[in-house]
Scaffold this motif. Structure first.
Motif, short mmCIF file in Angstrom:
data_model
loop_
_atom_site.label_atom_id
_atom_site.label_comp_id
_atom_site.label_asym_id
_atom_site.label_seq_id
_atom_site.Cartn_x
_atom_site.Cartn_y
_atom_site.Cartn_z
N ARG A 288 0.81 -1.21 0.00
CA ARG A 288 0.00 0.00 0.00
C ARG A 288 0.84 1.26 0.00
NH1 ARG A 288 -4.68 -0.92 4.32
NH2 ARG A 288 -3.60 -2.78 5.02
N MET A 289 2.15 1.08 -0.05
CA MET A 289 3.03 2.25 -0.07
C MET A 289 3.36 2.62 -1.52
SD MET A 289 5.48 1.44 3.12
CE MET A 289 6.88 2.16 2.30
N PRO A 290 3.94 3.80 -1.72
CA PRO A 290 4.28 4.20 -3.08
C PRO A 290 5.09 3.13 -3.80
CG PRO A 290 4.60 6.03 -1.60
CD PRO A 290 4.21 4.87 -0.75
N ARG A 293 2.82 0.46 -5.13
CA ARG A 293 2.06 0.92 -6.29
C ARG A 293 2.97 0.99 -7.51
NH1 ARG A 293 -0.45 4.66 -2.42
NH2 ARG A 293 1.07 6.23 -2.97
N ARG A 414 -7.29 -6.60 -4.99
CA ARG A 414 -6.42 -5.49 -4.60
C ARG A 414 -7.07 -4.68 -3.50
NH1 ARG A 414 -5.49 -1.80 -7.48
NH2 ARG A 414 -3.48 -1.41 -6.59
N HIS A 416 -7.82 -1.37 -2.43
CA HIS A 416 -7.80 -0.06 -3.05
C HIS A 416 -7.61 1.02 -2.00
CE1 HIS A 416 -9.00 -2.01 -6.56
NE2 HIS A 416 -10.24 -2.25 -6.21
N ILE A 417 -6.98 2.06 -2.44
CA ILE A 417 -6.99 3.26 -1.61
C ILE A 417 -8.22 4.03 -2.04
CG2 ILE A 417 -5.85 5.44 -1.26
CD1 ILE A 417 -3.26 3.96 -1.36
N GLU A 418 -9.11 4.29 -1.11
CA GLU A 418 -10.33 4.95 -1.51
C GLU A 418 -10.24 6.44 -1.26
OE1 GLU A 418 -13.88 3.11 -0.29
OE2 GLU A 418 -13.38 1.26 -1.33
N LEU A 419 -10.78 7.14 -2.21
CA LEU A 419 -10.81 8.59 -2.08
C LEU A 419 -12.10 8.94 -1.38
CD1 LEU A 419 -9.05 10.93 -2.96
CD2 LEU A 419 -10.54 11.21 -4.90
N GLN A 422 -14.58 14.95 0.22
CA GLN A 422 -13.97 16.03 0.99
C GLN A 422 -14.80 17.28 0.84
OE1 GLN A 422 -10.02 16.53 -0.38
NE2 GLN A 422 -9.38 14.50 0.22
N GLU A 423 -14.60 18.19 1.78
CA GLU A 423 -15.34 19.44 1.66
C GLU A 423 -14.57 20.41 0.78
OE1 GLU A 423 -16.61 18.03 5.06
OE2 GLU A 423 -17.72 17.54 3.26
N MET B 91 -5.63 -0.89 -11.75
CA MET B 91 -5.59 -0.02 -10.58
C MET B 91 -6.75 0.97 -10.70
SD MET B 91 -1.49 0.60 -10.58
CE MET B 91 -1.16 0.87 -8.86
N GLU B 95 -5.70 5.64 -7.78
CA GLU B 95 -4.36 5.04 -7.66
C GLU B 95 -3.48 5.37 -8.86
OE1 GLU B 95 -5.03 1.10 -4.92
OE2 GLU B 95 -5.75 1.09 -6.97
N HIS B 102 4.68 9.56 -7.52
CA HIS B 102 5.72 8.79 -6.85
C HIS B 102 6.90 9.67 -6.44
CE1 HIS B 102 9.12 5.90 -6.83
NE2 HIS B 102 8.24 5.19 -6.18
N TYR B 119 5.06 10.81 6.86
CA TYR B 119 4.65 9.98 5.73
C TYR B 119 3.16 10.14 5.47
CZ TYR B 119 3.14 5.78 3.32
OH TYR B 119 2.54 4.92 2.45
N ASN B 144 -12.99 5.60 -7.41
CA ASN B 144 -12.63 4.28 -6.90
C ASN B 144 -12.97 3.15 -7.86
OD1 ASN B 144 -11.71 5.47 -4.50
ND2 ASN B 144 -13.81 5.61 -3.78
#
Lengths: 423, 251
Positions: A288-290, A293, A414, A416-419, A422-423, B91, B95, B102, B119, B144
């Motif tokens: 899940r880190m850069p 990815r 996978r 996923h990183i979910e977005l 946001q306000e 992806m 993502e 990166h 981080y 997503n």
């Protein structure tokens, strides 16, 4: 019936005969000093013929048979359910994992010595497969020489303990780091290669390491291997009946319990368990880190990844190095568990089995890989009575898996990183 | 800011690009047009570092960059899209945008493994930037979804957004309107102009859609069979006899 069906069926039947008859139909028996070729009994020949007929009939009516099978209700009642939501799935997974780990912590105290020993081996394979999963499943680099890094880890510990009396705990990080260094060095020349070419070159590297270990006789003992590798200690407490090294105490005396050889086995198991859990957690985080990815991006589309400023070399090397690092971990534990290692333990078949675990489990899927490691290690032990047919069963299982479930036992889903809104 | 001088690219016996020169000033949209097979994409590949040109010079902000590896060039601030969309299909949309950032995430392995506050702040920053650009190109609801499941026009926009999160100085678009319907092309038109006006990005554009090219280009370069044919403002190009000949054939 279409003519080509008949032709195909005849052909298959003949192939069956050609393969089966020489293997089963002839026997070599020794009479005195000579070896005589004997035809088999009519019973065996009859069976071979029967097999050929069966193949013929199956191929002739194959369309009908597969059609009938297709009509049968789905065997998997869960096949049509909706995929679970990610947050729910993650929660379920982590509770399950915690339960399994807690169970695994207490389990060895209730079972036989043999099972604990086998479980340690399973955990070593789990570590290896999780490491290879980074290289093959995530970064998409087919590595057929993975066993080389396993060997580097094992031999680092063996040699260090033989020449410098280094202990397990000191050798563990050293072995892993040295394996990672080898991954880095071996990675450099092969990174330009892709797909099949990469597979062949890594295969070569795996063999080179093994042959080197075999031939550097004055350093590694060659095919005789290295024995007397010490067991790990617990804060300076040894698990043997008598203390081998000065300054150490023995475990059973410190705690005032009777000596039992099981203590050592269980201790090793627990070490392997902790290391396997660490491996799984670290790789899970990496995914899940850069950098995780970047591995996937490079696998998906190398050109696009490069156009966005990802250095192909750095990304591939990091996958290679991290995979090798965990193989080094596993190697050190293996050396300590066996107490004796030789190049025999690091043959190509070993690489193939680890790769088979990754493919069977589902590339990239951690749970799947863990399940497959358990299955591949334990099933041959359970099927000891059929040991002659072990590889046959293994091969058949692989073929069936690839036909029915090519994506693996538990295909990768996978995270996923979910977005979030946001306000 | 970008200057291409006498660029040549030879593949064996084929001279694909022959003595092409062009320059891009800051705050400018420059188009490269020409018939199919004229060598437009080859020029792009040389500029973005995928090919090492066999002759000529490429200067970006006064630095010679011909032969520099592709990933370095994009780190300098020259980012490109592709003629055929190249997304990371399995992806998700967001993502895809995170991968592109990166190099902005200068975190090391340890701080990532330990999830240090620094981080996490960095990760949040790149998520914010992704959010901003998704909103900008109208893909926020699809954030997503797997990128491979997007409609073609959406994939095109995602590719541009993916370039923009890297905060480039120069954007190279290779046929961005290919396969888009007229209304999508109009949106794209506005988007490209706004990239120039609002984000101060220079754009080099390869395009066959003449209405788009004539509408938004500040200057146009025409290439034919690897050789430069003409260059000038849209009006000059429209009335250039050589260009008309190359496109329509001799009467």
């Amino acid at each position: 019936m279409a003519a080509h069906n008949l032709k195909h069926a005849l052909f298959c039947a003949i192939v069956t005969l050609v393969i089966a008859y020489p293997i089963l139909g002839f026997n070599l028996t020794s009479s005195g000093t000579n070896i005589v070729l004997e035809g088999a009994k009519t019973h065996t020949i009859g069976l071979v013929l029967l097999a050929a007929v069966a193949v013929f009939l199956f191929q002739l009516f194959r369309d009908n048979i597969t059609g009938l099978l297709g009509k049968a209700p789905a065997l998997n009642p869960l096949a049509n359910r909706q995929p679970m939501e990610q947050s729910k799935r993650l929660k379920l997974e982590s509770t399950l994992l915690t339960l399994i780990i807690v169970g695994a912590l207490f389990w060895p105290f209730f079972v036989s010595r043999g099972s604990v020993d086998l479980a340690t081996l399973v955990l070593i394979y789990v570590m290896l497969a999780l490491g290879l999963n980074v290289v093959v499943g995530l970064a998409g680099l087919l590595d057929l020489g993975y066993v080389a890094f396993y060997a580097v880890g094992a031999y680092t510990f063996a040699l260090l303990s033989q020449y410098y009396g280094v202990s397990f705990w000191f050798a563990l990080p050293l072995g892993a780091l040295l394996a990672a260094l080898f991954g880095l060095v071996l990675g450099f020349p092969v990174l330009r290669l892709r797909g099949d070419y990469l597979a062949i070159v890594t295969l070569g590297f795996g063999e080179i390491i093994r042959i080197l270990l075999n031939n550097m006789t004055n350093l590694t003992g060659g095919p005789n291997g290295i024995g007397g590798i010490p067991d790990p200690t617990l804060f300076g407490m040894e698990f043997g009946r008598r203390v081998k090294e000065e300054g150490n105490t023995s475990f059973h005396e410190t705690f005032g319990i009777a000596y039992s050889s099981e203590h050592k086995i269980i201790f090793l198991y627990l070490i392997a368990l902790v290391l396997a859990v660490i491996t799984a957690l670290v790789i899970r985080r990496l995914m899940r880190m850069p950098v995780g990815r970047a591995w996937e991006a490079l696998r998906e589309d190398e050109i696009a990844a490069r156009s966005l400023g990802l250095s192909r070399t750095a990304v591939k090397l990091s996958a290679f190095t991290i995979g090798a690092f965990f193989a080094g971990f596993a190697g050190t534990v293996f050396a300590s568990k066996q107490g004796f290692i030789s190049p025999e333990s690091f043959v190509f078949l070993e690489s193939a089995i680890i790769l088979a675990i990754v493919v069977l489990g589902g590339m990239g899927s951690q749970m799947g890989v863990i399940l497959a490691a358990i299955a591949v290690t334990i099933l041959p032990e359970l099927a000891r009575e059929f040991s002659e047919y072990r590889m046959l069963i293994f091969g058949a299982a692989m073929v069936l898996m690839m036909v029915w479930r090519p994506q693996g036992l538990l295909p990768m889903r996978r995270i996923h990183i979910e977005l979030k809104a946001q306000e | 800011m970008l200057e291409v001088q006498n660029l040549s690219m030879r593949f064996g016996g084929l001279l694909a690009v022959d003595q092409v020169s062009l320059d891009v000033q800051e705050h400018e949209i420059v188009s490269i047009i020409g018939p199919n097979g004229a060598g437009k994409t080859t020029v792009f590949n040389c500029m973005s570092g995928f090919y090492k040109p066999t002759g000529g010079k490429i200067l970006f902000e006064g630095r010679e960059i011909q032969g520099t590896p592709d990933y370095r060039i994009s780190r300098l601030g020259m980012v490109r899209t592709f003629q055929h969309v190249r997304l990371f299909n399995s992806m998700t949309v967001v993502e895809n945008l995170l991968v592109a950032q990166h190099r902005h995430l200068n975190t090391n392995l340890i701080s990532g493994l330990l999830r240090t506050p620094n981080y996490r702040a960095q990760e949040q920053k790149s998520l914010d930037r992704a959010w901003y650009w998704l909103k900008r190109v109208g893909l926020l609801e699809l954030a997503n979804v797997d990128a491979g499941n997007l409609a073609y026009g959406q994939q095109r926009r995602l590719e541009i957004a993916r370039c923009m999160v890297t905060e480039p100085k120069l954007l190279m678009l290779d046929e961005p309107a290919a396969g888009l319907n007229p209304s999508e092309t109009r949106d794209l038109n506005q988007l490209i102009v706004s990239l120039k006006e609002d984000y101060n990005v220079s754009v080099v554009l390869i395009e066959h859609d003449m209405s788009l090219v004539m509408d938004i280009s500040d200057r146009i370069n025409v290439i034919n069979q690897g050789r430069p044919l003409a260059s000038g403002t849209p009006d000059e190009i429209r009335n250039n006899d050589d260009v008309i000949k190359a496109y329509l054939g001799e009467a």
